[in-house]
Design a protein around this motif. Structure first.
Motif, PDB file in Angstrom:
ATOM      1  N   PRO A 128       0.820  -1.216   0.000  1.00 47.70           N
ATOM      2  CA  PRO A 128       0.000   0.000   0.000  1.00 47.70           C
ATOM      3  C   PRO A 128       0.853   1.265   0.000  1.00 47.70           C
ATOM      4  O   PRO A 128       1.975   1.283   0.516  1.00 47.70           O
ATOM      5  CB  PRO A 128      -0.807  -0.120   1.301  1.00 47.70           C
ATOM      6  N   GLU A 129       0.310   2.329  -0.575  1.00 50.05           N
ATOM      7  CA  GLU A 129       1.050   3.595  -0.667  1.00 50.05           C
ATOM      8  C   GLU A 129       1.420   4.152   0.706  1.00 50.05           C
ATOM      9  O   GLU A 129       2.443   4.829   0.855  1.00 50.05           O
ATOM     10  CB  GLU A 129       0.234   4.627  -1.449  1.00 50.05           C
ATOM     11  N   ASN A 130       0.584   3.903   1.734  1.00 49.20           N
ATOM     12  CA  ASN A 130       0.870   4.444   3.067  1.00 49.20           C
ATOM     13  C   ASN A 130       1.836   3.582   3.875  1.00 49.20           C
ATOM     14  O   ASN A 130       2.142   3.879   5.023  1.00 49.20           O
ATOM     15  CB  ASN A 130      -0.431   4.633   3.853  1.00 49.20           C
ATOM     16  N   ASP A 131       2.329   2.506   3.271  1.00 49.00           N
ATOM     17  CA  ASP A 131       3.309   1.640   3.930  1.00 49.00           C
ATOM     18  C   ASP A 131       4.708   2.189   3.652  1.00 49.00           C
ATOM     19  O   ASP A 131       5.056   2.460   2.496  1.00 49.00           O
ATOM     20  CB  ASP A 131       3.186   0.215   3.373  1.00 49.00           C
ATOM     21  N   PRO A 132       5.542   2.382   4.688  1.00 48.51           N
ATOM     22  CA  PRO A 132       6.901   2.894   4.456  1.00 48.51           C
ATOM     23  C   PRO A 132       7.700   2.058   3.448  1.00 48.51           C
ATOM     24  O   PRO A 132       8.576   2.587   2.758  1.00 48.51           O
ATOM     25  CB  PRO A 132       7.542   2.822   5.850  1.00 48.51           C
ATOM     26  N   GLU A 133       7.374   0.755   3.349  1.00 47.54           N
ATOM     27  CA  GLU A 133       8.076  -0.115   2.402  1.00 47.54           C
ATOM     28  C   GLU A 133       7.838   0.313   0.953  1.00 47.54           C
ATOM     29  O   GLU A 133       8.623  -0.017   0.066  1.00 47.54           O
ATOM     30  CB  GLU A 133       7.625  -1.564   2.594  1.00 47.54           C
ATOM     31  N   SER A 134       6.736   1.063   0.710  1.00 49.23           N
ATOM     32  CA  SER A 134       6.414   1.469  -0.656  1.00 49.23           C
ATOM     33  C   SER A 134       7.403   2.489  -1.210  1.00 49.23           C
ATOM     34  O   SER A 134       7.423   2.752  -2.420  1.00 49.23           O
ATOM     35  CB  SER A 134       4.990   2.034  -0.724  1.00 49.23           C
ATOM     36  N   GLU A 135       8.229   3.083  -0.327  1.00 44.43           N
ATOM     37  CA  GLU A 135       9.229   4.043  -0.778  1.00 44.43           C
ATOM     38  C   GLU A 135      10.421   3.362  -1.440  1.00 44.43           C
ATOM     39  O   GLU A 135      11.217   4.006  -2.118  1.00 44.43           O
ATOM     40  CB  GLU A 135       9.720   4.885   0.416  1.00 44.43           C
ATOM     41  N   LYS A 136      10.549   2.058  -1.236  1.00 41.21           N
ATOM     42  CA  LYS A 136      11.680   1.340  -1.810  1.00 41.21           C
ATOM     43  C   LYS A 136      11.448   1.093  -3.305  1.00 41.21           C
ATOM     44  O   LYS A 136      10.305   1.007  -3.753  1.00 41.21           O
ATOM     45  CB  LYS A 136      11.879   0.007  -1.091  1.00 41.21           C
ATOM     46  N   PRO A 137      12.526   0.984  -4.080  1.00 43.31           N
ATOM     47  CA  PRO A 137      12.370   0.706  -5.518  1.00 43.31           C
ATOM     48  C   PRO A 137      11.597  -0.587  -5.761  1.00 43.31           C
ATOM     49  O   PRO A 137      11.778  -1.566  -5.035  1.00 43.31           O
ATOM     50  CB  PRO A 137      13.818   0.574  -6.008  1.00 43.31           C
ATOM     51  N   PHE A 138      10.742  -0.575  -6.763  1.00 42.27           N
ATOM     52  CA  PHE A 138       9.950  -1.736  -7.184  1.00 42.27           C
ATOM     53  C   PHE A 138       8.881  -2.142  -6.163  1.00 42.27           C
ATOM     54  O   PHE A 138       8.227  -3.155  -6.325  1.00 42.27           O
ATOM     55  CB  PHE A 138      10.838  -2.948  -7.495  1.00 42.27           C
ATOM     56  N   ASN A 139       8.704  -1.375  -5.101  1.00 37.42           N
ATOM     57  CA  ASN A 139       7.642  -1.648  -4.136  1.00 37.42           C
ATOM     58  C   ASN A 139       6.511  -0.655  -4.332  1.00 37.42           C
ATOM     59  O   ASN A 139       6.740   0.511  -4.630  1.00 37.42           O
ATOM     60  CB  ASN A 139       8.157  -1.518  -2.693  1.00 37.42           C
ATOM     61  N   GLY A 140       5.283  -1.118  -4.140  1.00 31.59           N
ATOM     62  CA  GLY A 140       4.143  -0.230  -4.286  1.00 31.59           C
ATOM     63  C   GLY A 140       2.878  -1.002  -4.569  1.00 31.59           C
ATOM     64  O   GLY A 140       2.890  -2.234  -4.656  1.00 31.59           O
ATOM     65  N   PRO A 141       1.764  -0.286  -4.727  1.00 33.50           N
ATOM     66  CA  PRO A 141       0.505  -0.970  -5.020  1.00 33.50           C
ATOM     67  C   PRO A 141       0.427  -1.392  -6.483  1.00 33.50           C
ATOM     68  O   PRO A 141       0.993  -0.736  -7.360  1.00 33.50           O
ATOM     69  CB  PRO A 141      -0.546   0.098  -4.702  1.00 33.50           C
ATOM     70  N   ASN A 142      -0.268  -2.495  -6.733  1.00 32.80           N
ATOM     71  CA  ASN A 142      -0.514  -2.903  -8.113  1.00 32.80           C
ATOM     72  C   ASN A 142      -1.597  -2.028  -8.732  1.00 32.80           C
ATOM     73  O   ASN A 142      -2.350  -1.340  -8.035  1.00 32.80           O
ATOM     74  CB  ASN A 142      -0.947  -4.369  -8.165  1.00 32.80           C
ATOM     75  N   VAL A 143      -1.646  -2.033 -10.048  1.00 35.25           N
ATOM     76  CA  VAL A 143      -2.745  -1.379 -10.769  1.00 35.25           C
ATOM     77  C   VAL A 143      -3.511  -2.467 -11.505  1.00 35.25           C
ATOM     78  O   VAL A 143      -2.926  -3.455 -11.974  1.00 35.25           O
ATOM     79  CB  VAL A 143      -2.239  -0.309 -11.749  1.00 35.25           C
ATOM     80  N   TRP A 144      -4.822  -2.296 -11.608  1.00 30.66           N
ATOM     81  CA  TRP A 144      -5.672  -3.355 -12.146  1.00 30.66           C
ATOM     82  C   TRP A 144      -6.685  -2.786 -13.130  1.00 30.66           C
ATOM     83  O   TRP A 144      -7.173  -1.667 -12.954  1.00 30.66           O
ATOM     84  CB  TRP A 144      -6.433  -4.045 -11.014  1.00 30.66           C
ATOM     85  N   PRO A 145      -7.055  -3.574 -14.169  1.00 30.56           N
ATOM     86  CA  PRO A 145      -8.190  -3.189 -15.008  1.00 30.56           C
ATOM     87  C   PRO A 145      -9.457  -3.124 -14.150  1.00 30.56           C
ATOM     88  O   PRO A 145      -9.579  -3.846 -13.153  1.00 30.56           O
ATOM     89  CB  PRO A 145      -8.289  -4.329 -16.031  1.00 30.56           C
ATOM     90  N   ALA A 146     -10.357  -2.266 -14.525  1.00 36.44           N
ATOM     91  CA  ALA A 146     -11.618  -2.150 -13.777  1.00 36.44           C
ATOM     92  C   ALA A 146     -12.338  -3.492 -13.752  1.00 36.44           C
ATOM     93  O   ALA A 146     -12.351  -4.232 -14.749  1.00 36.44           O
ATOM     94  CB  ALA A 146     -12.507  -1.090 -14.416  1.00 36.44           C
ATOM     95  N   ASP A 147     -12.919  -3.836 -12.608  1.00 38.57           N
ATOM     96  CA  ASP A 147     -13.581  -5.130 -12.470  1.00 38.57           C
ATOM     97  C   ASP A 147     -14.735  -5.271 -13.462  1.00 38.57           C
ATOM     98  O   ASP A 147     -15.047  -6.375 -13.904  1.00 38.57           O
ATOM     99  CB  ASP A 147     -14.090  -5.309 -11.035  1.00 38.57           C
ATOM    100  N   GLY A 148     -15.345  -4.156 -13.820  1.00 45.31           N
ATOM    101  CA  GLY A 148     -16.424  -4.206 -14.797  1.00 45.31           C
ATOM    102  C   GLY A 148     -15.940  -4.549 -16.197  1.00 45.31           C
ATOM    103  O   GLY A 148     -16.709  -5.048 -17.022  1.00 45.31           O
ATOM    104  N   VAL A 149     -14.658  -4.280 -16.460  1.00 43.12           N
ATOM    105  CA  VAL A 149     -14.083  -4.592 -17.771  1.00 43.12           C
ATOM    106  C   VAL A 149     -13.657  -6.055 -17.832  1.00 43.12           C
ATOM    107  O   VAL A 149     -13.917  -6.753 -18.823  1.00 43.12           O
ATOM    108  CB  VAL A 149     -12.863  -3.674 -18.051  1.00 43.12           C
ATOM    109  N   LEU A 150     -12.995  -6.535 -16.761  1.00 44.76           N
ATOM    110  CA  LEU A 150     -12.538  -7.928 -16.699  1.00 44.76           C
ATOM    111  C   LEU A 150     -12.896  -8.502 -15.327  1.00 44.76           C
ATOM    112  O   LEU A 150     -12.051  -8.542 -14.414  1.00 44.76           O
ATOM    113  CB  LEU A 150     -11.024  -8.002 -16.920  1.00 44.76           C
TER     114      LEU A 150
END
Length: 266
Positions: A116-138
């Motif tokens: 999650p973005e609010n997790d300090p670990e997200s500041e590290k390279p290659f760490n962060g939230p995933n992005v997803w197609p809208a559930d209505g699309v897939l």
């Protein structure tokens, strides 16, 4: 994992022979010996009976195709971000710039460990939230890929334990928090266009490269497309096709493991 189309004339084929590691084999000594030989010889081997069902593998491939067959404007809504999550369009990547006239004839989709973005670990390279197609699309697409990411990571950990034994280390060496306790594990969906590589013209589905990480697990469809070079210093280099095995992963070692083994493993 890769989806490919096939059309046009068949190119001349030289097929490679690589070892096969059965993760259900009770004789761990045999598995260690086969893996070690593969790592010393070329750094490629198959993994079978890894615990992911063939039915689920087929579902993952089907869901992958659904995404890549979406209109381009839909795919661009989840374009890859600075954390390497999301869609990469055709020609976006150039793996062998010295020999390619344009980017790879493939499109892809990156999925990583979700931080999650609010997790300090997200500041590290290659760490962060995933992005997803809208559930209505897939519908259900995210849940399928999250499950596959988790299950494939468990296969990777199982393979790493055999690698540890092949290096005369403790079986859980790579499981330790200070080693690979929190791995940067990326699921990459790939889709190739229906065009053969033509090295004479600088056209490649994916240019020649070595992977930079620890290991790669590659699931393929039944189209023979992957080529490997067992001796990168040979002149000329000899490239061989790897035959797909239904339900298997093709595993290759990355640059990091080559360095960690003091270049004993390729």
């Amino acid at each position: 994992m890769e989806n490919q189309k096939q059309s046009g004339p068949e190119p001349p084929i030289k097929v490679s022979t690589i070892n096969c590691i059965d993760l259900s084999n009770p004789d761990i000594g045999e598995s260690v010996a086969l893996l070690k030989q593969a790592c010393l010889d070329c750094g490629f081997f198959y993994v079978v009976n890894h615990g992911i069902s063939q039915e689920f593998m087929a579902e993952v491939f089907a869901q992958s195709k659904k995404f890549f067959y979406l209109p381009l404007n839909e795919k661009l809504k989840v374009l890859r971000n600075e954390k390497h999550r999301g869609y990469t369009p055709m020609f976006d990547e150039v793996l062998d710039p010295d020999n390619q006239v344009h980017g790879d004839y493939k499109e892809g989709y990156y999925i990583g460990v979700d931080v999650p973005e609010n997790d300090p670990e997200s500041e590290k390279p290659f760490n962060g939230p995933n992005v997803w197609p809208a559930d209505g699309v897939l519908p259900g697409w995210r849940q399928t890929m999250e499950k596959f990411h988790h299950e494939a990571l468990e296969v990777g950990k199982a393979v790493s334990r055999i690698i540890a034994l092949a290096l005369d280390l403790e079986v859980d060496f790579f499981d330790k928090p200070e080693v690979l306790g929190k791995p940067i594990a990326t699921l990459r969906l790939l889709h190739y266009e229906d065009q053969f590589s033509d090295p004479a013209k600088g056209i490649y589905g994916a240019g020649a490269h070595s992977d930079f990480g620890f290991i790669t697990l590659l699931a393929t469809d039944d189209v023979m497309g992957l080529q490997i070079c067992k001796d990168k210093d040979a002149k000329p280099q000899i490239w061989e096709y790897v035959t797909p095995i239904k339900g298997a992963f093709i595993v290759n070692l990355g640059d990091m493991l080559e360095r960690w083994s003091n270049c004993m493993f390729k």
